[in-house]
Design an enzyme around this catalytic site. Structure first.
Site, PDB file in Angstrom:
ATOM      1  N   VAL A 235       0.642  -1.168   0.079  1.00  0.00           N
ATOM      2  CA  VAL A 235       0.089  -0.039  -0.116  1.00  0.00           C
ATOM      3  C   VAL A 235       0.837   1.283   0.122  1.00  0.00           C
ATOM      4  O   VAL A 235       1.859   1.417   0.691  1.00  0.00           O
ATOM      5  CB  VAL A 235      -0.801  -0.032   1.117  1.00  0.00           C
ATOM      6  CG1 VAL A 235      -1.417   1.366   1.507  1.00  0.00           C
ATOM      7  CG2 VAL A 235      -1.908  -1.245   1.176  1.00  0.00           C
ATOM      8  N   ASP A 311       7.252  -3.783  25.628  1.00  0.00           N
ATOM      9  CA  ASP A 311       7.278  -3.453  24.238  1.00  0.00           C
ATOM     10  C   ASP A 311       8.455  -2.290  23.821  1.00  0.00           C
ATOM     11  O   ASP A 311       8.827  -2.076  22.561  1.00  0.00           O
ATOM     12  CB  ASP A 311       5.991  -2.756  23.560  1.00  0.00           C
ATOM     13  CG  ASP A 311       4.852  -3.676  23.551  1.00  0.00           C
ATOM     14  OD1 ASP A 311       5.178  -4.941  23.923  1.00  0.00           O
ATOM     15  OD2 ASP A 311       3.863  -3.375  22.846  1.00  0.00           O
ATOM     16  N   HIS A 443     -10.880 -37.538  28.205  1.00  0.00           N
ATOM     17  CA  HIS A 443     -11.643 -37.592  26.886  1.00  0.00           C
ATOM     18  C   HIS A 443     -13.193 -37.419  27.399  1.00  0.00           C
ATOM     19  O   HIS A 443     -13.517 -37.747  28.356  1.00  0.00           O
ATOM     20  CB  HIS A 443     -11.849 -39.327  26.460  1.00  0.00           C
ATOM     21  CG  HIS A 443     -12.517 -39.586  25.320  1.00  0.00           C
ATOM     22  ND1 HIS A 443     -12.244 -39.041  23.968  1.00  0.00           N
ATOM     23  CD2 HIS A 443     -13.876 -40.118  25.332  1.00  0.00           C
ATOM     24  CE1 HIS A 443     -13.399 -39.372  23.296  1.00  0.00           C
ATOM     25  NE2 HIS A 443     -14.181 -40.275  23.941  1.00  0.00           N
TER      26      HIS A 443
HETATM   27  P1  NAI Z   1       2.395  -7.337  12.511  1.00  0.00           P
HETATM   28  O1  NAI Z   1       3.817  -7.193  12.516  1.00  0.00           O
HETATM   29  O2  NAI Z   1       2.084  -8.382  13.186  1.00  0.00           O
HETATM   30  O3  NAI Z   1       1.994  -7.477  11.087  1.00  0.00           O
HETATM   31  C1  NAI Z   1       1.994  -6.255  10.160  1.00  0.00           C
HETATM   32  C2  NAI Z   1       1.961  -7.053   8.636  1.00  0.00           C
HETATM   33  O4  NAI Z   1       1.837  -5.599   7.871  1.00  0.00           O
HETATM   34  C3  NAI Z   1       3.012  -7.529   8.232  1.00  0.00           C
HETATM   35  O5  NAI Z   1       2.481  -8.973   7.819  1.00  0.00           O
HETATM   36  C4  NAI Z   1       3.521  -6.930   7.109  1.00  0.00           C
HETATM   37  O6  NAI Z   1       4.315  -7.690   6.059  1.00  0.00           O
HETATM   38  C5  NAI Z   1       2.507  -5.996   6.661  1.00  0.00           C
HETATM   39  N1  NAI Z   1       2.840  -4.747   5.905  1.00  0.00           N
HETATM   40  C6  NAI Z   1       3.862  -3.802   6.279  1.00  0.00           C
HETATM   41  N2  NAI Z   1       3.650  -2.745   5.600  1.00  0.00           N
HETATM   42  C7  NAI Z   1       2.872  -2.882   4.507  1.00  0.00           C
HETATM   43  C8  NAI Z   1       2.346  -2.296   3.407  1.00  0.00           C
HETATM   44  N3  NAI Z   1       2.809  -1.290   3.036  1.00  0.00           N
HETATM   45  N4  NAI Z   1       1.323  -2.837   2.607  1.00  0.00           N
HETATM   46  C9  NAI Z   1       0.642  -3.951   2.942  1.00  0.00           C
HETATM   47  N5  NAI Z   1       1.275  -4.871   4.315  1.00  0.00           N
HETATM   48  C10 NAI Z   1       2.242  -4.179   5.007  1.00  0.00           C
HETATM   49  O7  NAI Z   1       1.643  -5.985  13.151  1.00  0.00           O
HETATM   50  P2  NAI Z   1       0.419  -5.877  13.830  1.00  0.00           P
HETATM   51  O8  NAI Z   1      -0.804  -7.001  13.206  1.00  0.00           O
HETATM   52  O9  NAI Z   1       0.086  -4.474  13.364  1.00  0.00           O
HETATM   53  O10 NAI Z   1       0.533  -6.303  15.081  1.00  0.00           O
HETATM   54  C11 NAI Z   1       1.494  -5.219  16.176  1.00  0.00           C
HETATM   55  C12 NAI Z   1       2.119  -5.908  17.356  1.00  0.00           C
HETATM   56  O11 NAI Z   1       1.132  -6.074  18.329  1.00  0.00           O
HETATM   57  C13 NAI Z   1       2.799  -7.248  16.960  1.00  0.00           C
HETATM   58  O12 NAI Z   1       3.969  -7.323  17.668  1.00  0.00           O
HETATM   59  C14 NAI Z   1       1.573  -8.210  17.558  1.00  0.00           C
HETATM   60  O13 NAI Z   1       2.468  -9.402  18.056  1.00  0.00           O
HETATM   61  C15 NAI Z   1       1.073  -7.404  18.819  1.00  0.00           C
HETATM   62  N6  NAI Z   1      -0.281  -7.938  19.030  1.00  0.00           N
HETATM   63  C16 NAI Z   1      -0.471  -9.159  19.416  1.00  0.00           C
HETATM   64  C17 NAI Z   1      -1.537  -9.636  19.503  1.00  0.00           C
HETATM   65  C18 NAI Z   1      -1.856 -11.061  20.136  1.00  0.00           C
HETATM   66  O14 NAI Z   1      -0.640 -11.805  20.649  1.00  0.00           O
HETATM   67  N7  NAI Z   1      -2.945 -11.751  19.976  1.00  0.00           N
HETATM   68  C19 NAI Z   1      -2.779  -8.853  19.130  1.00  0.00           C
HETATM   69  C20 NAI Z   1      -2.666  -7.698  18.715  1.00  0.00           C
HETATM   70  C21 NAI Z   1      -1.272  -7.082  18.559  1.00  0.00           C
END
Ligand code: NAI
Length: 464
Positions: A235, A311, A443
């Site tokens: 994007v 973080d 189970h």
């Molecule tokens: P993320 O790092 O998991 O994913 C970001 C995605 O965006 C990547 O797949 C990347 O390739 C893509 N991307 C980057 N630039 C782009 C572009 N210009 N166009 C299209 N795609 C692009 O980041 P996210 O989902 O924002 O999460 C941030 C942090 O928060 C992470 O470290 C995550 O582990 C944490 N988090 C954890 C949760 C959980 O444990 N359930 C829930 C929410 C957040």
């Protein structure tokens, strides 16, 4: 001027858990927090509210898709969005008040306001300066911008996860930039509410770092649930005209330019450490190339008496990783041997099905040249999962080929986020797959699939 053993800046899972453990270990402790409520991003605008919306919309999905088959007939529930948002707000409130209660119980002072560190041993909040032997930075992270793209977030049409948790209405169309954890969890929420969701992901696979087989299965299941994917696409621009978003992106394979329109764009391309306003420059606290606070293995920055956890430092941006660092640091400050085992930190995606993982992926083991074996078991062979319309997915255990020691586990399926912890415990004890396989599992439970995958590392699963 108040005098403390420890002042922690930030009351998210890293900061508040650290504070409680410090207090329990006899240290006079205060926490600086500028939000109106404790708990940081996780409790206020992250983990907890998103789980409330995931739960509510999963219930809706069950009612719409599975109730009739179980003989539960009647009209499907309609969605009262403002009630769903107030359920989410109530969930936040009970959790943040819970932390406030724990602060009182443990005699932790809440210094209300945004803190900075004017000098070693001092924390300034508003006009007041407090003194502390140890200062811990646990100031968390913020959504980061789309790298190299022209995108302005207004939290109405172009939103981060924060705005996505309280949209004025359920959008008809949504584009999610980034197929990571946030994009897929919140994308799932809106897809279940009837929004047409399109995820645009830069890479060729979703959830970077995930075991590739799990990522492929996950994407297939999400597609079946109605999410659309544009893969290998960057994007470059998001603009808003008359309240509608226009998204410009290019496909990496041929550089072709494309456009898409949407009611809402969710920017979920990662998070960055939040360090502004702390006076790190003035103090001479070093940062890594990625803007994280540099610490040693005792969470010490290069300025004496200043530490950092969660973080703002290296490692996965996960609440539970921050909590563990908080506890370990409190123990270190109290003269104990605090330690975090970074090899056993589970990761969970709270979609339906859930994804839970710990340890090495197959790709990592291959690149390390390690000889390993795979024990896999599909939830199709699990009686409980079949009864509950939850048989999509599998458990995969990776074990050392020679010693049978468990090296990693990847689960996509019902309750994967809970199931993964039996492998975490096993790994902490250096268990072999056979140890899991020989452990009696009740189970009928989903956990039998874990045992079956462990059995598959040896003489074979029973129900495969
Ligand atoms: P993320 O790092 O998991 O994913 C970001 C995605 O965006 C990547 O797949 C990347 O390739 C893509 N991307 C980057 N630039 C782009 C572009 N210009 N166009 C299209 N795609 C692009 O980041 P996210 O989902 O924002 O999460 C941030 C942090 O928060 C992470 O470290 C995550 O582990 C944490 N988090 C954890 C949760 C959980 O444990 N359930 C829930 C929410 C957040």
């Amino acid at each position: 001027m108040a005098q403390y053993d420890v002042i922690i800046i930030g009351s998210g899972p890293g900061g508040y858990v650290c504070a409680i453990r410090c207090a329990q270990l006899g240290l006079k402790t205060a926490v600086v927090e500028g939000r109106d409520t404790l708990g940081g991003t996780c409790l206020n605008v992250g983990c907890i509210p998103s789980k409330a919306l995931l739960h509510a919309t999963h219930m809706l999905h069950e009612a719409e898709h599975n109730f009739a088959a179980m003989g539960l007939k009647g009209k499907s529930p309609s969605v009262d969005w403002s009630q769903m948002l107030s359920y989410k707000s109530d969930t936040i409130a009970t959790n943040t008040k819970g932390v406030e209660f724990l602060f009182k119980k443990n005699k932790i002072d809440w210094l209300k306001g945004w803190g900075s560190i004017p000098a070693k041993g001092q924390v300034k909040v508003g006009d007041e300066v407090h003194e502390a032997k140890h200062i811990i930075i646990a100031s968390g992270s913020d959504s980061s911008a789309v790298p190299g793209a022209d995108v302005t977030v207004d939290e109405k049409v172009v939103v981060t996860s924060t705005g996505a948790l309280e949209l004025a209405s359920i959008p008809k169309t949504m584009v999610v930039v980034g197929g990571g954890v946030i994009g897929l969890e919140l994308g799932s929420v809106y897809a279940r509410l009837g929004t047409e969701v399109t995820v645009i992901e830069y890479l060729d696979a979703i959830t970077p770092g995930q075991d590739a087989e799990v990522a492929r299965t996950f994407q297939r299941i999400l597609k079946k649930q109605g999410l659309n994917f544009v893969m290998g696409a960057a994007v470059s621009k998001v603009s808003v005209k008359s309240g509608k978003a226009q998204i410009e992106y290019s496909l990496r394979k041929d550089d072709s330019a494309h456009e898409m329109k949407a009611d809402v764009v969710l920017v979920a391309t990662g998070r960055k450490p939040h360090t502004e306003g702390l006076n790190l420059d003035g103090l001479g606290v070093s940062l890594t190339k990625r803007g994280q606070i540099a610490v040693d293995n005792h969470y010490r920055t290069d300025v004496e008496g200043i530490y950092a956890i969660g973080d703002v430092i290296e490692g996965p941006m996960l609440a539970h990783k921050a909590e563990d660092e908080g506890m370990a640091l409190a123990e270190i400050l109290a003269g104990q041997a605090g330690h975090v085992n970074y090899d056993v930190i589970p990761g969970v995606i709270y979609t339906h099905p859930e994804v839970g993982s710990v340890g090495k992926t197959e790709e990592q083991l291959k690149s390390e040249g390690r000889a390993y074996k795979v024990g896999k078991f599909s939830f199709m062979g699990n009686g409980r999962a079949k009864a509950n319309f939850a048989a999509d997915g599998f458990v995969k255990i990776l074990a050392d080929k020679e010693t049978d020691r468990i090296l990693g586990c990847h689960v996509i399926g019902p309750m994967a986020g809970d199931l993964i912890h039996e492998v975490c415990v096993a790994m902490e004890f250096g268990a072999a797959a056979e140890d899991l396989a020989r452990t009696c599992h009740a189970h009928p439970t989903y956990s039998e699939a874990m045992r079956e995958a462990a059995l598959a590392c040896g003489d074979g699963a029973i129900h495969a």
